[in-house]
Design a protein around this motif. Sequence first.
Motif: not given
Length: 127
Positions: A47-57, A31-40
């Motif tokens: 922000x680095x990347x994100x994906x919707x709940x199903x993986x389709x987007x 049920x969750x959208x997921x994201x990857x972030x980074x901090x130097x």
Amino acid sequence: QVQLVESGGGLVQAGGSLRLSCAASGRTFSDYAMGWFRQAIGKEREFVATINYSGARTYYVDSVKGRFTIFRDNVKNTVYLQMNSLEPEDTAVYYCAAKRTSYTPYYYTNFNAYDYWGQGTQVTVSS
């Protein structure tokens, strides 16, 4: 409540690859959208990347397009970030984040949108 645990970081030479994993607790990971972030060091969280709940987007920051791939396995409750052709500029602590979306098709690039965060994993790319 969702708990996120990242793994897979480490030290790699420029041009190398790493795969980060983010394991989520709870029964509604899909049920969750997921994201990857980074901090130097000395920089703001990015922000680095994100994906919707199903993986389709999916969506990526320009600097990683063509090199990084975000994907998820809703059976294993895990989201991944495959990182290829790594550059020293990719050195940072990488965080995964989750936002409940009630199965809507959206993804999110703003860190303020996310509800839960992992503790981070260090990625260091040597030149």
